[in-house]
Motif scaffolding. Structure first.
Motif, PDB file in Angstrom:
ATOM      1  N   GLY A   8       0.783  -1.221   0.000  1.00  0.00           N
ATOM      2  CA  GLY A   8       0.000   0.000   0.000  1.00  0.00           C
ATOM      3  C   GLY A   8       0.812   1.266   0.000  1.00  0.00           C
ATOM      4  N   THR A  18      -2.994   2.135  -6.405  1.00  0.00           N
ATOM      5  CA  THR A  18      -4.410   2.083  -6.062  1.00  0.00           C
ATOM      6  C   THR A  18      -4.906   0.645  -6.187  1.00  0.00           C
ATOM      7  N   GLY A  19      -5.631   0.177  -5.193  1.00  0.00           N
ATOM      8  CA  GLY A  19      -6.196  -1.165  -5.233  1.00  0.00           C
ATOM      9  C   GLY A  19      -5.347  -2.222  -4.577  1.00  0.00           C
ATOM     10  N   SER A  20      -4.139  -1.868  -4.142  1.00  0.00           N
ATOM     11  CA  SER A  20      -3.297  -2.852  -3.462  1.00  0.00           C
ATOM     12  C   SER A  20      -3.653  -2.869  -1.999  1.00  0.00           C
ATOM     13  N   PRO A  21      -3.640  -3.978  -1.391  1.00  0.00           N
ATOM     14  CA  PRO A  21      -3.364  -5.341  -1.817  1.00  0.00           C
ATOM     15  C   PRO A  21      -4.611  -6.105  -2.278  1.00  0.00           C
ATOM     16  N   LEU A  22      -5.761  -5.444  -2.324  1.00  0.00           N
ATOM     17  CA  LEU A  22      -6.997  -6.145  -2.661  1.00  0.00           C
ATOM     18  C   LEU A  22      -6.974  -6.723  -4.078  1.00  0.00           C
ATOM     19  N   ALA A  23      -6.544  -5.965  -5.059  1.00  0.00           N
ATOM     20  CA  ALA A  23      -6.564  -6.431  -6.449  1.00  0.00           C
ATOM     21  C   ALA A  23      -5.667  -7.647  -6.671  1.00  0.00           C
ATOM     22  N   LEU A  25      -4.637  -9.873  -4.460  1.00  0.00           N
ATOM     23  CA  LEU A  25      -5.186 -10.997  -3.701  1.00  0.00           C
ATOM     24  C   LEU A  25      -6.460 -11.541  -4.343  1.00  0.00           C
ATOM     25  N   LEU A  26      -7.286 -10.663  -4.856  1.00  0.00           N
ATOM     26  CA  LEU A  26      -8.494 -11.091  -5.548  1.00  0.00           C
ATOM     27  C   LEU A  26      -8.135 -11.869  -6.814  1.00  0.00           C
ATOM     28  N   TYR A  27      -7.153 -11.386  -7.554  1.00  0.00           N
ATOM     29  CA  TYR A  27      -6.686 -12.106  -8.743  1.00  0.00           C
ATOM     30  C   TYR A  27      -6.167 -13.490  -8.362  1.00  0.00           C
ATOM     31  N   CYS A  29      -6.939 -15.373  -5.748  1.00  0.00           N
ATOM     32  CA  CYS A  29      -8.043 -16.261  -5.345  1.00  0.00           C
ATOM     33  C   CYS A  29      -8.853 -16.741  -6.547  1.00  0.00           C
TER      34      CYS A  29
END
Length: 137
Positions: A8, A18-23, A25-27, A29
């Motif tokens: 982040g 922008t979007g880290s770490p969600l993007a 991790l979502l990719y 999964c």
């Protein structure tokens, strides 16, 4: 820089994390789930069904990338991509049509005349590839 961005932090002013770490991790999964699904499909349905599923996945993903996704935006389709999709989809439809047609045995009718009585009788035959004609009427 990648690890800093994943955590982040913007390592440099030019980086946009922008979007880290969600993007990521979502990719991760979604990718693991997809690969587990493909392995289960190979086990249960066989290689041919897996190949057809992956063949259909390409046009669907191409069409989905035209939507405005967060962090990605929308991509545009040029005429070559549309032509390629049309060729691939027509090949899939042709393959499905040909395989379903070969799975169904064809029927043929023939009229024979009895030499002693002079009467004609119509018989229906089932055409199979491995046995030739076999009468079922």
């Amino acid at each position: 820089n990648g690890l800093d961005c994943f955590m982040g932090n913007d390592p440099t002013p030019a980086d946009d994390c922008t979007g880290s770490p969600l993007a990521p991790l979502l990719y991760f999964c979604i990718n693991v789930t997809y690969n587990i699904f493909i392995l289960a499909l190979v086990k249960q349905g066989g290689a041919l069904l897996t190949f057809l599923t992956n063949t259909v996945t390409f046009p669907l993903s191409t069409i989905l990338f035209t939507l405005p996704w967060p962090l990605l935006g929308a991509s545009t389709l040029n005429r070559f991509v549309i032509l390629g999709l049309a060729i691939e989809l027509s090949g899939i439809v042709y393959y499905q049509h040909a395989s379903s047609k070969s799975a169904r045995p064809e029927e043929s009718s023939s009229t024979t005349t009895n030499a002693t009585t002079g009467k004609s009788a119509e018989r229906t035959y089932l055409l199979t590839e491995d046995q030739g004609r076999s009468q079922y009427d």
